[in-house]
Write a protein that holds these residues in place. Structure first.
Motif, mmCIF file in Angstrom:
data_model
loop_
_atom_site.group_PDB
_atom_site.id
_atom_site.type_symbol
_atom_site.label_atom_id
_atom_site.label_comp_id
_atom_site.label_asym_id
_atom_site.label_seq_id
_atom_site.Cartn_x
_atom_site.Cartn_y
_atom_site.Cartn_z
ATOM 1 N N LEU A 274 0.943 -1.206 0.535
ATOM 2 C CA LEU A 274 0.092 0.164 0.015
ATOM 3 C C LEU A 274 1.616 1.399 -0.180
ATOM 4 O O LEU A 274 0.809 1.884 -0.369
ATOM 5 C CB LEU A 274 -0.810 -0.418 1.208
ATOM 6 N N TYR A 275 2.022 0.936 0.660
ATOM 7 C CA TYR A 275 2.933 2.308 0.948
ATOM 8 C C TYR A 275 3.532 2.740 -0.693
ATOM 9 O O TYR A 275 3.310 3.532 -1.158
ATOM 10 C CB TYR A 275 3.795 2.083 1.751
ATOM 11 N N SER A 276 3.976 1.355 -1.553
ATOM 12 C CA SER A 276 4.501 1.916 -2.738
ATOM 13 C C SER A 276 3.113 2.376 -3.609
ATOM 14 O O SER A 276 3.896 3.328 -4.473
ATOM 15 C CB SER A 276 4.838 -0.150 -3.180
ATOM 16 N N MET A 277 2.204 2.171 -3.427
ATOM 17 C CA MET A 277 1.170 2.880 -4.265
ATOM 18 C C MET A 277 0.828 3.887 -4.094
ATOM 19 O O MET A 277 0.551 4.532 -4.852
ATOM 20 C CB MET A 277 0.081 1.543 -4.216
ATOM 21 N N ALA A 278 1.047 4.374 -2.984
ATOM 22 C CA ALA A 278 0.651 5.429 -2.326
ATOM 23 C C ALA A 278 2.236 6.469 -3.106
ATOM 24 O O ALA A 278 1.650 7.206 -3.409
ATOM 25 C CB ALA A 278 0.682 5.420 -1.114
ATOM 26 N N LYS A 279 3.125 6.039 -2.837
ATOM 27 C CA LYS A 279 4.453 6.485 -2.859
ATOM 28 C C LYS A 279 4.139 6.610 -5.250
ATOM 29 O O LYS A 279 4.269 7.856 -5.101
ATOM 30 C CB LYS A 279 5.275 6.175 -2.651
ATOM 31 N N LYS A 280 4.538 5.583 -5.757
ATOM 32 C CA LYS A 280 3.658 6.860 -6.821
ATOM 33 C C LYS A 280 2.445 6.816 -7.557
ATOM 34 O O LYS A 280 2.439 7.899 -8.107
ATOM 35 C CB LYS A 280 3.697 4.808 -7.559
ATOM 36 N N ASN A 281 1.423 7.300 -6.969
ATOM 37 C CA ASN A 281 0.174 8.261 -7.236
ATOM 38 C C ASN A 281 0.418 9.122 -6.165
ATOM 39 O O ASN A 281 -0.224 10.608 -7.567
ATOM 40 C CB ASN A 281 -0.939 8.025 -6.307
ATOM 41 N N ALA A 282 1.239 9.717 -5.766
ATOM 42 C CA ALA A 282 1.896 11.003 -4.344
ATOM 43 C C ALA A 282 2.542 11.342 -6.077
ATOM 44 O O ALA A 282 3.060 12.558 -6.306
ATOM 45 C CB ALA A 282 2.629 11.266 -3.456
ATOM 46 N N GLU A 283 3.798 10.486 -6.493
ATOM 47 C CA GLU A 283 4.501 11.681 -7.337
ATOM 48 C C GLU A 283 3.606 11.990 -9.119
ATOM 49 O O GLU A 283 4.803 12.563 -9.749
ATOM 50 C CB GLU A 283 5.464 9.953 -7.909
ATOM 51 N N ARG A 284 2.200 11.261 -9.596
ATOM 52 C CA ARG A 284 2.076 12.291 -10.595
ATOM 53 C C ARG A 284 0.944 12.712 -10.009
ATOM 54 O O ARG A 284 0.949 13.647 -10.725
ATOM 55 C CB ARG A 284 0.891 10.625 -10.609
ATOM 56 N N ILE A 285 1.439 13.606 -8.991
ATOM 57 C CA ILE A 285 0.447 15.276 -8.327
ATOM 58 C C ILE A 285 0.866 15.861 -9.221
ATOM 59 O O ILE A 285 2.437 16.192 -9.135
ATOM 60 C CB ILE A 285 0.080 14.568 -7.010
ATOM 61 N N ARG A 286 0.500 16.576 -10.143
ATOM 62 C CA ARG A 286 1.136 17.732 -10.669
ATOM 63 C C ARG A 286 0.847 19.197 -10.301
ATOM 64 O O ARG A 286 1.706 20.057 -10.357
ATOM 65 C CB ARG A 286 0.525 18.207 -12.197
ATOM 66 N N GLY A 287 -0.108 18.874 -9.093
ATOM 67 C CA GLY A 287 -0.505 20.293 -8.461
ATOM 68 C C GLY A 287 -1.127 21.052 -9.665
ATOM 69 O O GLY A 287 -2.387 20.600 -10.852
ATOM 70 N N LEU A 288 -1.660 22.515 -10.020
ATOM 71 C CA LEU A 288 -1.953 23.573 -10.769
ATOM 72 C C LEU A 288 -1.342 23.973 -11.109
ATOM 73 O O LEU A 288 -0.250 25.402 -11.041
ATOM 74 C CB LEU A 288 -2.677 24.644 -9.373
ATOM 75 N N LYS A 289 -0.888 22.915 -12.571
ATOM 76 C CA LYS A 289 0.399 23.593 -13.519
ATOM 77 C C LYS A 289 0.166 24.068 -14.352
ATOM 78 O O LYS A 289 0.944 25.739 -14.822
ATOM 79 C CB LYS A 289 1.054 22.097 -14.115
ATOM 80 N N GLN A 290 -1.019 24.126 -14.835
ATOM 81 C CA GLN A 290 -0.999 25.818 -16.117
ATOM 82 C C GLN A 290 -1.765 27.188 -15.548
ATOM 83 O O GLN A 290 -1.238 27.805 -15.502
ATOM 84 C CB GLN A 290 -2.708 25.260 -16.153
ATOM 85 N N THR A 291 -2.151 26.917 -13.742
ATOM 86 C CA THR A 291 -2.817 27.764 -12.748
ATOM 87 C C THR A 291 -1.162 28.587 -12.865
ATOM 88 O O THR A 291 -0.905 29.700 -12.830
ATOM 89 C CB THR A 291 -3.157 27.569 -11.506
ATOM 90 N N ASN A 292 -0.353 27.748 -12.136
ATOM 91 C CA ASN A 292 0.791 27.967 -11.290
ATOM 92 C C ASN A 292 1.969 28.518 -12.710
ATOM 93 O O ASN A 292 2.480 30.060 -12.341
ATOM 94 C CB ASN A 292 1.775 26.922 -11.338
ATOM 95 N N ASP A 293 1.599 28.639 -13.843
ATOM 96 C CA ASP A 293 2.394 29.117 -15.136
ATOM 97 C C ASP A 293 1.600 30.478 -15.662
ATOM 98 O O ASP A 293 2.468 30.968 -15.535
ATOM 99 C CB ASP A 293 2.174 28.258 -16.021
#
Length: 155
Positions: A118-137
């Motif tokens: 479960l930790y490994s799956m959570a870490k992989k999903n957390a790395e895919r989070i981009r945040g508000l990339k377009q808004t930030n740009d």
């Protein structure tokens, strides 16, 4: 929307409430400043009403979300209890075949493996989070847009 055309409210001393439609005679007899004041008042009233409606909807939806969160919490606790008692049952079942200490260790190792997966799956999903990339740009470009660029100005 039709406007009433009979009886100007000006002659009778009648003043329509804010937001009420005005007669053609009232509009013709008003100055631009008075018309702008009425439009501003009407827009202000409309905005206040919309904000109040939004607040009411947020409160109503918040109550529903809170109730749903409570049910999810209860379901999570129920799932925890199921896992606990299944673990105890597995431990008791294994202790019929081997020493109770070894049975407890086997159950603990099984839960350790589940936690690691479960930790490994959570870490992989957390790395895919981009945040508000377009808004930030776009927000980062705002200061550049506000700065003068004399080399780009042509006359």
């Amino acid at each position: 929307m039709s406007m009433p055309t009979q009886g100007s409210g000006l002659d009778s001393g009648y003043q329509p409430p804010a937001g009420a439609p005005h007669t053609a005679d009232e509009v013709r007899g008003s100055s631009i400043g008075e018309l702008m004041r009425q439009v501003t008042t009407d827009l202000s009233t409309l905005m206040r009403q919309e904000v109040e409606l939004a607040k009411a909807e947020i409160r109503q939806e918040g109550k529903k979300a809170g109730k749903a969160a409570g049910f999810f919490g209860g379901a999570g606790f129920g799932g925890y209890m199921v896992a606990l008692f299944l673990s105890l049952a597995l431990w008791a079942g294994l202790s019929n075949v081997m020493d109770a200490g070894w049975a407890a260790l086997i159950v603990a190792v099984i839960w350790g493996v589940i936690a690691a997966v479960l930790y490994s799956m959570a870490k992989k999903n957390a790395e895919r989070i981009r945040g508000l990339k377009q808004t930030n740009d776009s927000v980062q470009r705002i200061p550049d847009a506000l700065k003068p660029h004399p080399q780009e100005v042509t006359r």
